[in-house]
Design a protein around this motif. Sequence first.
Motif, PDB file in Angstrom:
ATOM      1  N   ARG A  49       0.925  -1.321  -0.188  1.00 59.18           N
ATOM      2  CA  ARG A  49       0.087  -0.019  -0.159  1.00 59.18           C
ATOM      3  C   ARG A  49       0.794   1.437  -0.050  1.00 59.18           C
ATOM      4  NH1 ARG A  49      -4.306  -1.620  -2.117  1.00 59.18           N
ATOM      5  NH2 ARG A  49      -5.197  -3.435  -1.139  1.00 59.18           N
ATOM      6  N   VAL A  50       0.303   2.347  -0.721  1.00 56.11           N
ATOM      7  CA  VAL A  50       0.963   3.343  -0.613  1.00 56.11           C
ATOM      8  C   VAL A  50       0.613   4.284   0.657  1.00 56.11           C
ATOM      9  CG1 VAL A  50       1.052   5.740  -1.921  1.00 56.11           C
ATOM     10  CG2 VAL A  50       1.113   3.674  -3.268  1.00 56.11           C
ATOM     11  N   SER A  64       1.062  -4.741 -26.318  1.00 55.31           N
ATOM     12  CA  SER A  64       0.715  -5.744 -27.434  1.00 55.31           C
ATOM     13  C   SER A  64      -0.001  -6.574 -27.369  1.00 55.31           C
ATOM     14  CB  SER A  64       2.286  -5.912 -28.059  1.00 55.31           C
ATOM     15  OG  SER A  64       2.621  -6.829 -27.031  1.00 55.31           O
ATOM     16  N   CYS A  65      -0.359  -7.157 -25.853  1.00 55.05           N
ATOM     17  CA  CYS A  65      -1.283  -8.299 -25.660  1.00 55.05           C
ATOM     18  C   CYS A  65      -2.580  -7.752 -25.080  1.00 55.05           C
ATOM     19  CB  CYS A  65      -0.524  -9.284 -24.822  1.00 55.05           C
ATOM     20  SG  CYS A  65      -0.019  -8.767 -23.338  1.00 55.05           S
ATOM     21  N   GLY A  66      -2.842  -6.365 -25.083  1.00 51.77           N
ATOM     22  CA  GLY A  66      -4.013  -5.923 -24.442  1.00 51.77           C
ATOM     23  C   GLY A  66      -3.963  -5.854 -22.771  1.00 51.77           C
ATOM     24  N   ASP A  67      -3.057  -6.327 -22.230  1.00 59.80           N
ATOM     25  CA  ASP A  67      -2.726  -5.895 -20.639  1.00 59.80           C
ATOM     26  C   ASP A  67      -2.941  -4.855 -20.264  1.00 59.80           C
ATOM     27  OD1 ASP A  67      -2.320  -8.769 -20.479  1.00 59.80           O
ATOM     28  OD2 ASP A  67      -0.110  -8.447 -20.083  1.00 59.80           O
ATOM     29  N   ASP A  68      -3.777  -4.448 -19.257  1.00 62.49           N
ATOM     30  CA  ASP A  68      -3.963  -3.078 -18.869  1.00 62.49           C
ATOM     31  C   ASP A  68      -3.945  -3.014 -17.246  1.00 62.49           C
ATOM     32  OD1 ASP A  68      -5.445  -0.556 -18.556  1.00 62.49           O
ATOM     33  OD2 ASP A  68      -7.247  -1.467 -18.261  1.00 62.49           O
ATOM     34  N   GLY A  69      -2.903  -2.123 -16.847  1.00 64.04           N
ATOM     35  CA  GLY A  69      -2.613  -1.968 -15.517  1.00 64.04           C
ATOM     36  C   GLY A  69      -2.451  -0.809 -15.092  1.00 64.04           C
ATOM     37  N   GLU A  70      -2.276  -0.332 -13.842  1.00 63.27           N
ATOM     38  CA  GLU A  70      -2.047   0.938 -13.158  1.00 63.27           C
ATOM     39  C   GLU A  70      -1.148   0.611 -11.828  1.00 63.27           C
ATOM     40  OE1 GLU A  70      -5.093   4.273 -12.915  1.00 63.27           O
ATOM     41  OE2 GLU A  70      -5.182   3.579 -10.972  1.00 63.27           O
ATOM     42  N   PHE A  71      -0.248   1.777 -11.802  1.00 67.19           N
ATOM     43  CA  PHE A  71       0.664   1.563 -10.715  1.00 67.19           C
ATOM     44  C   PHE A  71       0.581   3.052  -9.891  1.00 67.19           C
ATOM     45  CE2 PHE A  71       2.857  -1.338 -13.195  1.00 67.19           C
ATOM     46  CZ  PHE A  71       3.296  -2.295 -12.254  1.00 67.19           C
ATOM     47  N   ALA A  72       0.590   3.063  -8.674  1.00 62.40           N
ATOM     48  CA  ALA A  72       0.513   3.895  -7.993  1.00 62.40           C
ATOM     49  C   ALA A  72       1.483   4.042  -6.786  1.00 62.40           C
ATOM     50  CB  ALA A  72      -0.627   4.217  -6.839  1.00 62.40           C
ATOM     51  N   VAL A  73       2.493   5.050  -6.963  1.00 59.60           N
ATOM     52  CA  VAL A  73       3.913   5.025  -6.376  1.00 59.60           C
ATOM     53  C   VAL A  73       4.021   6.293  -5.525  1.00 59.60           C
ATOM     54  CG1 VAL A  73       6.278   4.810  -6.866  1.00 59.60           C
ATOM     55  CG2 VAL A  73       4.725   3.715  -8.546  1.00 59.60           C
ATOM     56  N   SER A  74       4.538   5.847  -4.278  1.00 62.79           N
ATOM     57  CA  SER A  74       4.758   7.068  -3.454  1.00 62.79           C
ATOM     58  C   SER A  74       6.173   6.825  -3.267  1.00 62.79           C
ATOM     59  CB  SER A  74       4.104   6.489  -1.962  1.00 62.79           C
ATOM     60  OG  SER A  74       4.486   7.424  -0.968  1.00 62.79           O
ATOM     61  N   ILE A  75       6.752   8.141  -3.169  1.00 62.77           N
ATOM     62  CA  ILE A  75       8.176   8.285  -3.079  1.00 62.77           C
ATOM     63  C   ILE A  75       8.418   9.462  -1.778  1.00 62.77           C
ATOM     64  CG2 ILE A  75      10.407   9.439  -4.168  1.00 62.77           C
ATOM     65  CD1 ILE A  75       8.661   8.741  -6.796  1.00 62.77           C
ATOM     66  N   ASP A  76       9.565   9.036  -0.754  1.00 60.72           N
ATOM     67  CA  ASP A  76       9.576   9.564   0.370  1.00 60.72           C
ATOM     68  C   ASP A  76      10.403  10.812  -0.004  1.00 60.72           C
ATOM     69  OD1 ASP A  76      12.454   8.638   0.342  1.00 60.72           O
ATOM     70  OD2 ASP A  76      12.087   7.186   1.983  1.00 60.72           O
ATOM     71  N   ASN A  77      10.732  11.595   1.061  1.00 61.21           N
ATOM     72  CA  ASN A  77      11.583  12.746   0.713  1.00 61.21           C
ATOM     73  C   ASN A  77      13.079  12.544   0.527  1.00 61.21           C
ATOM     74  OD1 ASN A  77      12.346  12.165   3.328  1.00 61.21           O
ATOM     75  ND2 ASN A  77      11.718  13.997   4.443  1.00 61.21           N
ATOM     76  N   THR A  78      13.407  11.314   0.682  1.00 61.41           N
ATOM     77  CA  THR A  78      14.976  11.118   0.410  1.00 61.41           C
ATOM     78  C   THR A  78      14.880  10.656  -0.949  1.00 61.41           C
ATOM     79  OG1 THR A  78      14.865   8.826   1.076  1.00 61.41           O
ATOM     80  CG2 THR A  78      15.228  10.556   2.740  1.00 61.41           C
ATOM     81  N   GLY A  79      13.936  10.304  -1.875  1.00 61.63           N
ATOM     82  CA  GLY A  79      13.926   9.857  -3.249  1.00 61.63           C
ATOM     83  C   GLY A  79      13.783   8.363  -3.354  1.00 61.63           C
ATOM     84  N   ARG A  80      13.488   7.882  -2.538  1.00 62.63           N
ATOM     85  CA  ARG A  80      13.284   6.373  -2.319  1.00 62.63           C
ATOM     86  C   ARG A  80      11.656   6.020  -2.447  1.00 62.63           C
ATOM     87  NH1 ARG A  80      17.590   3.789  -1.434  1.00 62.63           N
ATOM     88  NH2 ARG A  80      19.559   4.907  -0.272  1.00 62.63           N
ATOM     89  N   VAL A  84       4.143   0.990  -3.172  1.00 58.89           N
ATOM     90  CA  VAL A  84       3.827   0.588  -4.871  1.00 58.89           C
ATOM     91  C   VAL A  84       2.365  -0.026  -4.677  1.00 58.89           C
ATOM     92  CG1 VAL A  84       4.322  -0.559  -6.934  1.00 58.89           C
ATOM     93  CG2 VAL A  84       6.202   0.642  -5.548  1.00 58.89           C
ATOM     94  N   GLU A  85       1.510   0.409  -5.242  1.00 59.53           N
ATOM     95  CA  GLU A  85       0.076  -0.226  -5.535  1.00 59.53           C
ATOM     96  C   GLU A  85      -0.177  -0.550  -6.991  1.00 59.53           C
ATOM     97  OE1 GLU A  85      -3.315   1.504  -3.497  1.00 59.53           O
ATOM     98  OE2 GLU A  85      -2.243   2.252  -1.940  1.00 59.53           O
ATOM     99  N   TYR A  86      -0.837  -1.573  -7.232  1.00 62.67           N
ATOM    100  CA  TYR A  86      -1.188  -1.827  -8.734  1.00 62.67           C
ATOM    101  C   TYR A  86      -2.599  -2.552  -8.664  1.00 62.67           C
ATOM    102  CZ  TYR A  86      -0.281  -6.920  -7.692  1.00 62.67           C
ATOM    103  OH  TYR A  86      -0.583  -7.901  -7.167  1.00 62.67           O
ATOM    104  N   LYS A  87      -3.168  -2.058  -9.972  1.00 61.57           N
ATOM    105  CA  LYS A  87      -4.361  -2.687 -10.183  1.00 61.57           C
ATOM    106  C   LYS A  87      -3.821  -3.585 -11.800  1.00 61.57           C
ATOM    107  CE  LYS A  87      -7.023   1.050  -8.318  1.00 61.57           C
ATOM    108  NZ  LYS A  87      -7.749   2.221  -8.506  1.00 61.57           N
ATOM    109  N   SER A  88      -4.626  -4.531 -11.911  1.00 60.90           N
ATOM    110  CA  SER A  88      -4.161  -5.107 -13.051  1.00 60.90           C
ATOM    111  C   SER A  88      -5.190  -5.901 -13.581  1.00 60.90           C
ATOM    112  CB  SER A  88      -3.005  -6.338 -12.817  1.00 60.90           C
ATOM    113  OG  SER A  88      -2.609  -6.822 -13.761  1.00 60.90           O
TER     114      SER A  88
END
Length: 159
Positions: A49-50, A64-80, A84-88
Amino acid sequence: PMGSRLYSRWEVDRLLDAIEDAEPKRDAHLRENYHDRIVDHFERPRDNRVPGSPSFVVAADETSCGDDGEFAVSIDNTGRIDGVEYKSESCAVSTAVASLLSEYLQGRRIDDLGALEAEVTELLNAEFPELRRDCVVGPVEVIQHGVAEYLAESAAPNA
């Protein structure tokens, strides 16, 4: 109605048998042709979870194969990456790789993902059919695209 027909008991039984046999056959196919990590993440997907609001959300525009996905990414104040959440709505391989990425990217610096495709291929010992390479690298490319956009927006004046 036109085109409808009644099915015999024998036809219905054959269909039910085929459905019953499909899952074990699929599982055997996965185990014979794919790295254990793909099988593990397919059977037990992870979704880190983000914390709070994501730093960016990126979706697969077209594959190319019709895959559908989404990522939500959280980055802390140090750039790390700290979430990572995903829906696929993807095949088993793409979904498994998205799950693998949600764990693998934890704590990684966002400016150090240039070799991510090679890293994922190495994690999987390249144990996947070449025909499914797009399914393996697709989620990686989506993440890299999102990171590149995030870095460009962060570096832009008035960001």
